[in-house]
Design a protein around this motif. Structure first.
Motif, PDB file in Angstrom:
ATOM      1  N   VAL A  51      28.922  38.499  27.892  1.00  0.00           N
ATOM      2  CA  VAL A  51      28.121  39.580  27.294  1.00  0.00           C
ATOM      3  C   VAL A  51      28.736  40.909  27.729  1.00  0.00           C
ATOM      4  CG1 VAL A  51      26.439  39.723  29.185  1.00  0.00           C
ATOM      5  CG2 VAL A  51      25.773  40.438  26.889  1.00  0.00           C
ATOM      6  N   HIS A  52      29.434  40.882  28.861  1.00  0.00           N
ATOM      7  CA  HIS A  52      30.348  41.972  29.218  1.00  0.00           C
ATOM      8  C   HIS A  52      31.738  41.534  28.760  1.00  0.00           C
ATOM      9  CE1 HIS A  52      27.056  42.778  32.297  1.00  0.00           C
ATOM     10  NE2 HIS A  52      26.989  43.701  31.362  1.00  0.00           N
ATOM     11  N   GLY A  53      32.318  42.312  27.860  1.00  0.00           N
ATOM     12  CA  GLY A  53      33.474  41.844  27.105  1.00  0.00           C
ATOM     13  C   GLY A  53      34.709  41.541  27.927  1.00  0.00           C
ATOM     14  N   ASP A  54      34.816  42.097  29.127  1.00  0.00           N
ATOM     15  CA  ASP A  54      36.017  41.872  29.948  1.00  0.00           C
ATOM     16  C   ASP A  54      35.812  40.767  30.998  1.00  0.00           C
ATOM     17  OD1 ASP A  54      34.248  43.213  31.582  1.00  0.00           O
ATOM     18  OD2 ASP A  54      35.676  44.741  32.263  1.00  0.00           O
ATOM     19  N   GLU A  55      34.699  40.040  30.906  1.00  0.00           N
ATOM     20  CA  GLU A  55      34.404  39.033  31.938  1.00  0.00           C
ATOM     21  C   GLU A  55      34.881  37.660  31.462  1.00  0.00           C
ATOM     22  OE1 GLU A  55      30.865  41.700  33.851  1.00  0.00           O
ATOM     23  OE2 GLU A  55      30.387  39.643  33.322  1.00  0.00           O
ATOM     24  N   ILE A  56      36.195  37.531  31.414  1.00  0.00           N
ATOM     25  CA  ILE A  56      36.767  36.420  30.662  1.00  0.00           C
ATOM     26  C   ILE A  56      36.908  35.133  31.464  1.00  0.00           C
ATOM     27  CG2 ILE A  56      37.863  37.915  28.963  1.00  0.00           C
ATOM     28  CD1 ILE A  56      40.476  37.493  30.414  1.00  0.00           C
ATOM     29  N   ALA A  93      36.932  45.558  27.200  1.00  0.00           N
ATOM     30  CA  ALA A  93      36.013  46.432  27.932  1.00  0.00           C
ATOM     31  C   ALA A  93      34.686  45.731  28.200  1.00  0.00           C
ATOM     32  CB  ALA A  93      35.758  47.702  27.133  1.00  0.00           C
ATOM     33  N   ARG A  94      34.027  46.185  29.248  1.00  0.00           N
ATOM     34  CA  ARG A  94      32.710  45.648  29.623  1.00  0.00           C
ATOM     35  C   ARG A  94      31.674  45.903  28.531  1.00  0.00           C
ATOM     36  NH1 ARG A  94      29.452  44.836  34.222  1.00  0.00           N
ATOM     37  NH2 ARG A  94      27.411  45.795  34.118  1.00  0.00           N
ATOM     38  N   THR A  95      31.644  47.128  28.029  1.00  0.00           N
ATOM     39  CA  THR A  95      30.598  47.514  27.081  1.00  0.00           C
ATOM     40  C   THR A  95      31.059  47.290  25.648  1.00  0.00           C
ATOM     41  OG1 THR A  95      31.431  49.779  27.039  1.00  0.00           O
ATOM     42  CG2 THR A  95      29.711  49.284  28.638  1.00  0.00           C
ATOM     43  N   LEU A 145      27.052  33.180  32.149  1.00  0.00           N
ATOM     44  CA  LEU A 145      28.232  33.350  33.000  1.00  0.00           C
ATOM     45  C   LEU A 145      28.727  34.793  32.991  1.00  0.00           C
ATOM     46  CD1 LEU A 145      29.952  30.128  31.680  1.00  0.00           C
ATOM     47  CD2 LEU A 145      29.110  30.423  34.026  1.00  0.00           C
ATOM     48  N   HIS A 146      29.014  35.284  34.184  1.00  0.00           N
ATOM     49  CA  HIS A 146      29.529  36.645  34.370  1.00  0.00           C
ATOM     50  C   HIS A 146      30.640  36.635  35.407  1.00  0.00           C
ATOM     51  CE1 HIS A 146      26.395  39.349  32.482  1.00  0.00           C
ATOM     52  NE2 HIS A 146      25.787  38.176  32.415  1.00  0.00           N
ATOM     53  N   THR A 147      31.296  37.801  35.531  1.00  0.00           N
ATOM     54  CA  THR A 147      32.130  38.061  36.704  1.00  0.00           C
ATOM     55  C   THR A 147      31.698  39.401  37.283  1.00  0.00           C
ATOM     56  OG1 THR A 147      33.866  39.206  35.471  1.00  0.00           O
ATOM     57  CG2 THR A 147      34.099  36.809  35.719  1.00  0.00           C
ATOM     58  N   ALA A 148      32.169  39.692  38.503  1.00  0.00           N
ATOM     59  CA  ALA A 148      31.771  40.935  39.170  1.00  0.00           C
ATOM     60  C   ALA A 148      33.017  41.771  39.453  1.00  0.00           C
ATOM     61  CB  ALA A 148      30.977  40.610  40.426  1.00  0.00           C
ATOM     62  N   GLY A 375      20.455  39.085  36.097  1.00  0.00           N
ATOM     63  CA  GLY A 375      21.417  39.925  35.419  1.00  0.00           C
ATOM     64  C   GLY A 375      22.459  40.303  36.414  1.00  0.00           C
ATOM     65  N   GLU A 376      23.141  41.332  36.192  1.00  0.00           N
ATOM     66  CA  GLU A 376      24.232  41.639  37.087  1.00  0.00           C
ATOM     67  C   GLU A 376      24.281  43.106  37.342  1.00  0.00           C
ATOM     68  OE1 GLU A 376      24.829  42.140  33.310  1.00  0.00           O
ATOM     69  OE2 GLU A 376      24.042  40.563  34.538  1.00  0.00           O
ATOM     70  N   ASN A 377      25.425  43.562  37.686  1.00  0.00           N
ATOM     71  CA  ASN A 377      25.539  44.943  38.085  1.00  0.00           C
ATOM     72  C   ASN A 377      25.200  45.880  36.940  1.00  0.00           C
ATOM     73  OD1 ASN A 377      26.586  44.367  40.734  1.00  0.00           O
ATOM     74  ND2 ASN A 377      28.265  43.501  39.574  1.00  0.00           N
ATOM     75  N   THR A 382      31.259  47.665  39.737  1.00  0.00           N
ATOM     76  CA  THR A 382      31.807  46.412  40.220  1.00  0.00           C
ATOM     77  C   THR A 382      31.924  45.399  39.104  1.00  0.00           C
ATOM     78  OG1 THR A 382      29.651  45.593  40.810  1.00  0.00           O
ATOM     79  CG2 THR A 382      30.880  46.690  42.519  1.00  0.00           C
ATOM     80  N   GLY A 383      31.949  45.876  37.910  1.00  0.00           N
ATOM     81  CA  GLY A 383      32.152  44.963  36.785  1.00  0.00           C
ATOM     82  C   GLY A 383      30.896  44.193  36.460  1.00  0.00           C
ATOM     83  N   GLY A 384      30.457  43.340  37.363  1.00  0.00           N
ATOM     84  CA  GLY A 384      29.241  42.569  37.221  1.00  0.00           C
ATOM     85  C   GLY A 384      28.919  42.227  35.833  1.00  0.00           C
TER      86      GLY A 384
END
Ligand SMILES: [Zn+2]
Length: 384
Positions: A51-56, A93-95, A145-148, A375-377, A382-384
């Protein structure tokens, strides 16, 4: 089961897409979808990513769950959506570029009803609502699933479950128990959500996992699988093992959860929650003295703040017991900036009165000192 253009019956795996809006340039915004339907009946688990585009790394985990043999070994239904944010992914990008803010803050919160607002919902919120309605229709559980941050350590965020108008305390405890089984099965260190005031200030209740859990009572949580922007192989493996372990814990795959060999150990033996800090009151260039996985206690020096010529201006110390999840990204700190993402000692309850509900005076609003969400950051730090 059908979702968008994907349609699977028992023993099948079907790939397709879910159209969520029409773009001004004439094409459609499509989210990739895969449904794996087992031969045997069982629960429906949704796995979503990026859902954050760079959290691959999360996207890679979602992709790699989809093996040809999956329907044969599966009881129940696995729905996988590897990318919830094509508009972010397209530009690494994240957004998304719809509003250019965090797309994971536009899920329903049960309060700000679109029809009662002065301004109607715009495109990101409409996309999220369409997706959310599809999830709610079939999900028994969800893993988002996310990354930080860069160099961060894999962990998962466990939200607290509110009780009040939507469910009584016993029902909330039931959801918390289901969630506990899932997060323990996943097999990476578990970190409880931020303290309640912080969680509310950040609007984290409008992220996907909290919305599903808080509003619908669907057990949902958020793994954070290390750095954004590149696929980290070790963390990808930890993620695939983790989700398959969740499927085992739900009875969707046979056998008990297996040791997650690619995941890091728990650095401390007490419950922890997320915390962003300590902060520096002295601006300057940051030289961290600790790294992800290091254990800290009050007084542990964690960073030096130096001048551009390298003279030390101050040393910043930890204020809590816990461990370092990751260093905040960025070489400089302005006054008030946090320097670390920490997991700190947490003695709060995992089932809490819903914010602002006054059904029973004794539990009022203010005691929920460490309520929660998921949720995340909240921002790009911190990306989150
Ligand atoms: Zn994220």
């Amino acid at each position: 089961m059908e979702l968008g253009t994907a349609s699977a019956t028992r023993g099948e795996l079907s790939r397709g897409h879910l159209t969520v809006t029409e773009l001004p340039t004439g094409t459609e915004e499509r989210l990739p979808v895969c449904i794996a339907q087992g031969e045997e009946a069982g629960p429906t688990l949704w796995v979503t990513a990026s859902v954050h585009g760079d959290e691959i790394t999360g996207m890679a985990v979602a992709q790699d769950l989809l093996t040809d043999s999956l329907p044969e070994e599966l009881s129940g239904t696995l729905v996988v959506m590897p990318n919830l944010n094509p508009a972010g992914l397209r530009r690494n990008a994240r957004t998304s570029y719809y509003g250019d803010d965090d797309p994971n803050r536009y899920f329903p919160d049960g309060e700000h009803k679109p029809e009662e607002r002065a301004r109607p919902p715009e495109i990101q919120e409409r996309i999220n609502r369409r997706l959310y309605d599809e999830i709610v229709e079939t999900a028994d559980a969800a893993v988002n699933l996310h990354t930080a941050g860069i160099g961060s350590r894999p962990f998962l965020i466990r939200g607290r479950v509110p009780y009040g108008d939507r469910r009584d305390e016993e029902a909330a405890q039931g959801v918390a128990d289901e969630l506990e089984d899932m997060v323990q099965a996943f097999g990476v260190p578990v970190v409880n959500q931020y303290a309640q005031e912080e969680y509310e200030e950040l609007g984290l209740n409008r992220a996907l996992s909290p919305a599903l859990r808080d509003l619908e009572g669907i057990p949902a949580f958020t793994p954070e699988l290390g750095s954004h922007s590149v696929v980290d192989e070790l963390n990808r493996r930890a993620g695939v093992t983790g989700v398959r372990n969740v499927m085992r814990s739900l009875g969707m795959l046979s056998g008990e959860p297996e040791p997650n060999e690619a995941a890091p150990e728990e650095p401390v033996q007490f419950p922890v929650r997320r915390h962003r800090g300590p902060r520096t009151e002295t601006p300057g260039i940051v030289r961290h003295l600790v790294d992800a996985g290091d254990v800290v206690e009050p007084g542990t020096p964690v960073a030096e703040i130096v001048t551009p010529l390298g003279a030390v201006k101050t040393t910043v110390k930890a204020e809590h017991d816990g461990y370092v999840v990751g260093r905040m990204e960025g070489g400089v700190a302005y006054e008030g900036d946090p320097l670390l993402s920490l997991a700190v000692r947490d003695e709060s309850e995992l089932v809490v009165p819903a914010d602002g509900e006054n059904g029973d005076a004794e539990s009022g609003d203010d005691e929920s000192g460490d309520g929660e969400g998921d949720g995340e950051n909240s921002d790009g730090e911190t990306g989150g």
